[in-house]
Scaffold this motif. Structure first.
Motif, short mmCIF file in Angstrom:
data_model
loop_
_atom_site.label_atom_id
_atom_site.label_comp_id
_atom_site.label_asym_id
_atom_site.label_seq_id
_atom_site.Cartn_x
_atom_site.Cartn_y
_atom_site.Cartn_z
N MET A 31 12.50 -0.36 -5.01
CA MET A 31 12.74 1.06 -4.89
C MET A 31 12.77 1.48 -3.42
SD MET A 31 11.21 4.31 -4.25
CE MET A 31 9.55 3.73 -4.04
N LEU A 32 11.85 0.97 -2.62
CA LEU A 32 11.84 1.29 -1.20
C LEU A 32 13.16 0.88 -0.54
CD1 LEU A 32 8.22 0.29 -0.08
CD2 LEU A 32 9.14 2.60 -0.44
N LEU A 39 7.82 -1.43 3.31
CA LEU A 39 6.37 -1.41 3.21
C LEU A 39 5.80 -2.17 4.40
CD1 LEU A 39 4.09 -0.51 1.24
CD2 LEU A 39 4.13 -2.83 0.35
N VAL A 40 4.84 -1.58 5.07
CA VAL A 40 4.17 -2.23 6.19
C VAL A 40 2.71 -2.41 5.81
CG1 VAL A 40 3.55 -2.04 8.62
CG2 VAL A 40 5.76 -1.17 7.83
N GLU A 41 2.27 -3.67 5.76
CA GLU A 41 0.90 -3.97 5.40
C GLU A 41 0.15 -4.43 6.63
OE1 GLU A 41 0.46 -5.87 1.36
OE2 GLU A 41 2.57 -6.32 1.76
N SER A 42 -1.05 -3.90 6.81
CA SER A 42 -1.89 -4.30 7.94
C SER A 42 -3.35 -4.30 7.49
CB SER A 42 -1.70 -3.33 9.11
OG SER A 42 -2.22 -2.05 8.78
N SER A 43 -4.21 -4.68 8.39
CA SER A 43 -5.63 -4.72 8.04
C SER A 43 -6.17 -3.32 7.72
CB SER A 43 -6.45 -5.34 9.17
OG SER A 43 -6.29 -4.58 10.36
N GLY A 44 -5.50 -2.29 8.21
CA GLY A 44 -5.92 -0.92 7.94
C GLY A 44 -5.37 -0.35 6.65
N ILE A 75 6.79 8.02 -8.75
CA ILE A 75 6.50 6.62 -8.44
C ILE A 75 5.18 6.51 -7.69
CG2 ILE A 75 7.25 4.67 -7.01
CD1 ILE A 75 10.18 5.55 -7.73
N VAL A 76 4.99 7.35 -6.69
CA VAL A 76 3.75 7.30 -5.90
C VAL A 76 2.56 7.69 -6.78
CG1 VAL A 76 2.52 8.30 -3.95
CG2 VAL A 76 4.90 7.62 -3.70
#
Length: 86
Positions: A31-32, A39-44, A75-76
């Motif tokens: 969908m994105l 989507l950006v994934e990080s430790s935060g 969706i969210v």
């Protein structure tokens, strides 16, 4: 009005079954990409940002009163109800 509601058992199933969570994530990523996001994934945590495809993808849906705004909200909300990162 007759849509099924998310139950505590549903939430537990998504929390404990990696296949379910993985399927939801793959659908979210698809969908994105359609909308021109990534989507950006990080430790935060996770965040959603504009992707390199944003200029071309946004022209297909980014217009006033477009039904996709409601779709994105649903969706969210669904991801949040299932305790999935969004």
């Amino acid at each position: 009005m007759d849509a099924p509601l998310v139950t505590p058992a549903d939430r537990q199933a998504f929390a404990s079954d990696p296949a379910l969570a993985g399927n939801v994530k793959r659908a979210f990523l698809r969908m994105l990409a359609f909308y021109g996001f990534r989507l950006v994934e990080s430790s935060g945590g996770v965040s959603v940002e504009r992707a390199d495809t944003w200029p071309s993808r946004s022209t297909t849906w980014l217009r006033p009163h477009n039904h996709n705004f409601l779709r994105q909200t649903r969706i969210v909300k669904s991801l949040r109800l299932l305790d999935q990162p969004a």
